[in-house]
Design a protein around this motif. Sequence first.
Motif, mmCIF file in Angstrom:
data_model
loop_
_atom_site.group_PDB
_atom_site.id
_atom_site.type_symbol
_atom_site.label_atom_id
_atom_site.label_comp_id
_atom_site.label_asym_id
_atom_site.label_seq_id
_atom_site.Cartn_x
_atom_site.Cartn_y
_atom_site.Cartn_z
ATOM 1 N N PHE A 37 0.887 -1.389 -0.131
ATOM 2 C CA PHE A 37 -0.041 -0.051 0.026
ATOM 3 C C PHE A 37 0.920 1.141 -0.001
ATOM 4 C CE2 PHE A 37 -3.008 3.018 1.972
ATOM 5 C CZ PHE A 37 -4.120 2.746 1.321
ATOM 6 N N LYS A 59 2.121 9.180 -6.343
ATOM 7 C CA LYS A 59 2.319 10.344 -5.957
ATOM 8 C C LYS A 59 2.942 11.312 -7.240
ATOM 9 C CE LYS A 59 5.434 11.204 -2.541
ATOM 10 N NZ LYS A 59 6.366 10.929 -1.287
ATOM 11 N N LEU A 97 1.341 4.257 -2.867
ATOM 12 C CA LEU A 97 0.947 5.553 -2.761
ATOM 13 C C LEU A 97 2.528 6.400 -3.488
ATOM 14 C CD1 LEU A 97 -0.484 5.546 0.782
ATOM 15 C CD2 LEU A 97 -1.589 5.945 -1.403
ATOM 16 N N GLN A 138 -0.287 12.216 2.363
ATOM 17 C CA GLN A 138 0.888 12.796 1.383
ATOM 18 C C GLN A 138 0.700 12.666 -0.366
ATOM 19 O OE1 GLN A 138 4.741 11.651 1.816
ATOM 20 N NE2 GLN A 138 4.737 11.549 4.185
ATOM 21 N N MET A 139 0.162 11.738 -0.560
ATOM 22 C CA MET A 139 -0.129 11.109 -1.860
ATOM 23 C C MET A 139 -1.144 12.006 -2.564
ATOM 24 S SD MET A 139 -2.057 9.314 -4.153
ATOM 25 C CE MET A 139 -3.213 8.422 -2.984
ATOM 26 N N GLU A 169 -1.539 8.335 2.582
ATOM 27 C CA GLU A 169 -2.602 8.761 1.647
ATOM 28 C C GLU A 169 -2.818 10.019 1.486
ATOM 29 O OE1 GLU A 169 -5.820 6.006 1.892
ATOM 30 O OE2 GLU A 169 -6.998 7.624 1.309
ATOM 31 N N TRP A 198 0.570 15.473 -3.136
ATOM 32 C CA TRP A 198 1.507 15.464 -4.435
ATOM 33 C C TRP A 198 0.530 15.465 -5.548
ATOM 34 C CZ3 TRP A 198 6.779 15.032 -5.358
ATOM 35 C CH2 TRP A 198 7.546 15.350 -4.223
#
Lengths: 419, 111
Positions: free
Chosen positions: A39, A47, A43, B23-24, B21, B27
């Motif tokens: 997971f 990103k 991510l 953070q993502m 999640e 981004w």
Amino acid sequence: MDLDEQSFRRESGRIVTALSRIFGLAHISLAEDVAQDVFCRALEVWKLRGVPDNPSAWLMTAAKNRAIDLLRRERTARNHLSELGRAYESEWTLVPTVNGIFSVETIEDDQLRMMFSCCDPHLPEETQVALMLSLLCGFTAGEIAAAFLSKRDAIAKRIERGKSMLASCKTLFDLSERELPSRLAAVHRALYLLFNEGYHGASPRAAVRAELCREAMRLAKLLLGNPRVSSRETYALCALMWFGAARLPSRVDSRGDLISLYAQDRSRWDAGLIGKANEFLDQSAGGTELTEYHIEAAIASVHCAAARIEDTDWARLLWLYDVLMTIRPSPVVALNRAIALANLQGPQFGIDAIRAIPQTDRLAAYPFFPAALAELELRAGDAKSAQRDFEAAIALARNPMERRFLEERAESAKREGVR
Amino acid sequence: MSEFVYLYRGGQRAESPDEGEKQMQRWVAWLTDLAAKGHIKDQGQPLESEGKVVRGKNGAVTDGPYPESKDIVGGYTLIEAENLTQAAELAGGCPIFEFDGLVEVRPVMKM
């Protein structure tokens, strides 16, 4: 960016299930570590690359590849792994075996088995529910603690105990067909508790509670999808959940505050879910056993059938509560029965009935006990007593949402008193 | 328009899925915005933190060397901007700064 957090959680539960099957039950922690690793790596990639169209499939493939990788590397240690160890010895069987376990049907079947395993009769009910949330729904200990208003460490310990229990029984995925029905009642109970925690629970966050309800419904549906292990009772349980879910959006206002059944905007009830619930209710009939789920579903159906609060069939509700009192008597059922009685025959009858309920510790801490009494006193014109009992209820409120709701009711009692 | 490479150095990896999640999402929001303004030439790739270094005339292969973790390149993106100043300005919105990382902005050499 609209990411359905829900689907990730679900995926994490599915991945843990598949990986525990692959690594063996004694290695649930490894399965969880790998799932979390997959997971987090996903991510990192998303990103920069953006979230793929089908994140679920992406995650599953990543988990599968990671599992195959690990098994190749661990080949020497394969004997420590699951009963499937032999299949991992050769490349010929390794990949097909892992692929098989990751197939949709197998995962669903394994999730079902995991559900029955979590409901081991040796585990207390709260542990069963916590285990299901952790292993099948991908909740962290912190999230479970928040949902149940407990301490994170206590929940983590509970889950640990449950897991080591699971690890010690070798037959998780091999629960024989014979064992399934004997655990069905426990599974129903755990799902019921899970749903109720979402519906009536103490968590101040509506989103958290809705999630608990959704997860309970997802797992119940899994059960229903497997006629070998579901029963009429399962249909009754589902009816109850779907009726509840239909009313969920109208239970809180835009600020997240509770709205009483009397004030709810019934046009916001979800007709689709009510229709489905009625179907389940029909399918639940015809068995030999009348369970509490049947009765509670019937009660919910009476509420859902009334377009306005005035149209409520209180006589039928009273009868249903009477039946429920014989099947599964509890102070809360008695309280609801008293409310139905009050609506049918007048507030004073309700007040007398509530006063006649034997006081228990559990009830003494339940804010809606004095609140119900207060509502009826208010209706009977005794604003003073109502105000006093609302104050008592406020003192018992379990979260800010309940407190605000009760304070507002207390305010209106005060206004009545002045008038 | 000139091309620039953003090299993302350092930055803590998320420790929990929830944190990751968040953070993502940051981004994705930042890069989506840059893309919408036409600054993304190639969205680039994230890089593993492990690797080998080959050096010397005999091509000796060693693990690492790992510089301080704050210096490890964790990914890159190819950017289009008017000039170095604008490219650096655009990098200012990168979420990496909240996680103890930095963005190195390097002009692509033009022939």
